[in-house]
Scaffold this motif. Structure first.
Motif, PDB file in Angstrom:
ATOM      1  N   UNK A  10       7.221  -9.277 -17.010  1.00 25.55           N
ATOM      2  CA  UNK A  10       7.966 -10.450 -16.284  1.00 25.55           C
ATOM      3  C   UNK A  10       8.898 -10.027 -15.375  1.00 25.55           C
ATOM      4  N   UNK A  11       9.081  -8.986 -14.981  1.00 29.73           N
ATOM      5  CA  UNK A  11       9.935  -8.692 -13.500  1.00 29.73           C
ATOM      6  C   UNK A  11       8.677  -7.786 -12.615  1.00 29.73           C
ATOM      7  N   UNK A  12       9.542  -8.922 -11.558  1.00 31.15           N
ATOM      8  CA  UNK A  12       8.043  -8.524 -10.741  1.00 31.15           C
ATOM      9  C   UNK A  12       8.868  -7.410  -9.643  1.00 31.15           C
ATOM     10  N   UNK A  13       8.076  -6.074 -10.133  1.00 31.06           N
ATOM     11  CA  UNK A  13       8.343  -4.691  -9.347  1.00 31.06           C
ATOM     12  C   UNK A  13       7.605  -4.570  -7.721  1.00 31.06           C
ATOM     13  N   UNK A  14       6.642  -5.400  -7.504  1.00 31.99           N
ATOM     14  CA  UNK A  14       6.275  -5.085  -6.208  1.00 31.99           C
ATOM     15  C   UNK A  14       7.065  -6.836  -5.574  1.00 31.99           C
ATOM     16  N   UNK A  15       6.928  -5.907  -3.762  1.00 27.10           N
ATOM     17  CA  UNK A  15       7.884  -7.349  -3.515  1.00 27.10           C
ATOM     18  C   UNK A  15       7.226  -8.523  -2.751  1.00 27.10           C
ATOM     19  N   UNK A  16       5.879  -8.243  -2.840  1.00 26.68           N
ATOM     20  CA  UNK A  16       5.371 -10.174  -2.975  1.00 26.68           C
ATOM     21  C   UNK A  16       4.872 -10.517  -4.269  1.00 26.68           C
TER      22      UNK A  16
ATOM     23  N   UNK B 288       0.881  -1.359  -0.243  1.00 24.05           N
ATOM     24  CA  UNK B 288      -0.156  -0.138  -0.006  1.00 24.05           C
ATOM     25  C   UNK B 288       0.546   0.687   0.170  1.00 24.05           C
ATOM     26  N   UNK B 289       1.910   1.408  -0.455  1.00 26.64           N
ATOM     27  CA  UNK B 289       3.067   2.187  -0.466  1.00 26.64           C
ATOM     28  C   UNK B 289       3.749   2.375  -1.700  1.00 26.64           C
ATOM     29  N   UNK B 290       4.265   1.751  -2.576  1.00 31.29           N
ATOM     30  CA  UNK B 290       5.085   1.333  -3.519  1.00 31.29           C
ATOM     31  C   UNK B 290       3.871   1.088  -4.448  1.00 31.29           C
ATOM     32  N   UNK B 291       3.961   2.194  -5.743  1.00 27.57           N
ATOM     33  CA  UNK B 291       3.106   2.800  -7.010  1.00 27.57           C
ATOM     34  C   UNK B 291       4.445   2.309  -8.086  1.00 27.57           C
ATOM     35  N   UNK B 292       3.716   1.371  -8.880  1.00 24.41           N
ATOM     36  CA  UNK B 292       4.660   1.299 -10.103  1.00 24.41           C
ATOM     37  C   UNK B 292       3.788   1.386 -11.613  1.00 24.41           C
ATOM     38  N   UNK B 293       4.666   2.225 -11.993  1.00 20.73           N
ATOM     39  CA  UNK B 293       4.195   2.681 -13.295  1.00 20.73           C
ATOM     40  C   UNK B 293       3.743   1.118 -14.248  1.00 20.73           C
ATOM     41  N   UNK B 294       2.460   1.525 -14.669  1.00 21.22           N
ATOM     42  CA  UNK B 294       1.479   0.636 -15.090  1.00 21.22           C
ATOM     43  C   UNK B 294       2.273  -0.058 -16.407  1.00 21.22           C
ATOM     44  N   UNK B 295       2.774   0.418 -16.844  1.00 18.14           N
ATOM     45  CA  UNK B 295       3.900  -0.986 -18.230  1.00 18.14           C
ATOM     46  C   UNK B 295       4.848  -0.901 -17.306  1.00 18.14           C
ATOM     47  N   UNK B 296       5.166  -1.188 -15.980  1.00 18.25           N
ATOM     48  CA  UNK B 296       5.818  -1.877 -15.079  1.00 18.25           C
ATOM     49  C   UNK B 296       4.761  -3.178 -15.434  1.00 18.25           C
ATOM     50  N   UNK B 297       3.578  -3.501 -14.633  1.00 20.33           N
ATOM     51  CA  UNK B 297       2.917  -4.451 -14.825  1.00 20.33           C
ATOM     52  C   UNK B 297       2.778  -5.831 -15.637  1.00 20.33           C
ATOM     53  N   UNK B 298       3.172  -6.943 -15.750  1.00 18.84           N
ATOM     54  CA  UNK B 298       2.733  -7.916 -16.480  1.00 18.84           C
ATOM     55  C   UNK B 298       3.975  -7.382 -17.694  1.00 18.84           C
TER      56      UNK B 298
END
Length: 160
Positions: free
Chosen positions: A56-62, A44-54
């Protein structure tokens, strides 16, 4: 003691019922560091840019930005706020690629189309009709006066 057992049983039963109820989906819309649409991680703190979603590189801790449920059927499995559909209905880009000055859709619909609703060129951009497909209605000012034509009327070399 019978009353205490009844109270304990009732508490356990209500806890079980609450655990089995469907939970509302987590709202993951956020504003990423680039001031564009982002995806909020479980922390609930880390906000990744939309283009980093899916990607194939995990940008969220979980790793929630790469989960099969989210990435299984792109773009349909993504929340609507992460997707921008180009004028060609089979083409799409991530929402943070809309209005970034680049021709990500291939037909400039992510930059000039009415649904894109992009603001005019910013301070770091020069407004013109570019000669290269990678730009739509503006070119980066760093390309001005570099001895190479980037605008149809050569305005990038003479006026920019």
């Amino acid at each position: 003691s019978a009353v205490a057992l009844l109270v304990l049983a009732a508490a356990l039963a209500s806890g079980l019922v609450l655990a089995l109820l469907p939970r509302p989906p987590v709202n993951r819309l956020c504003t990423a560091p680039n001031n564009k649409t982002g995806f909020l991680c479980d922390d609930r703190v880390t906000c990744v840019p939309a283009s980093w979603v899916c990607d194939r590189a995990s940008n969220c801790r979980n790793g929630e930005d790469e989960q099969e449920q989210l990435c299984g059927d792109l773009p349909h499995s993504l929340p609507g706020y992460l997707v921008f559909y180009c004028s060609n209905p089979r083409s799409w880009v991530y929402a943070d690629q809309r209005c970034n000055g680049m021709n990500d859709c291939g037909d400039c619909s992510d930059e000039t189309w009415s649904l894109a609703a992009c603001p005019p060129c910013g301070q770091e951009w020069w407004s013109c009709s570019p000669v290269h497909y990678e730009f739509c209605s503006c070119i980066p000012r760093r390309l001005c006066r570099d001895g190479i034509q980037h605008c149809l009327g050569w305005s990038d070399e003479f006026f920019c």
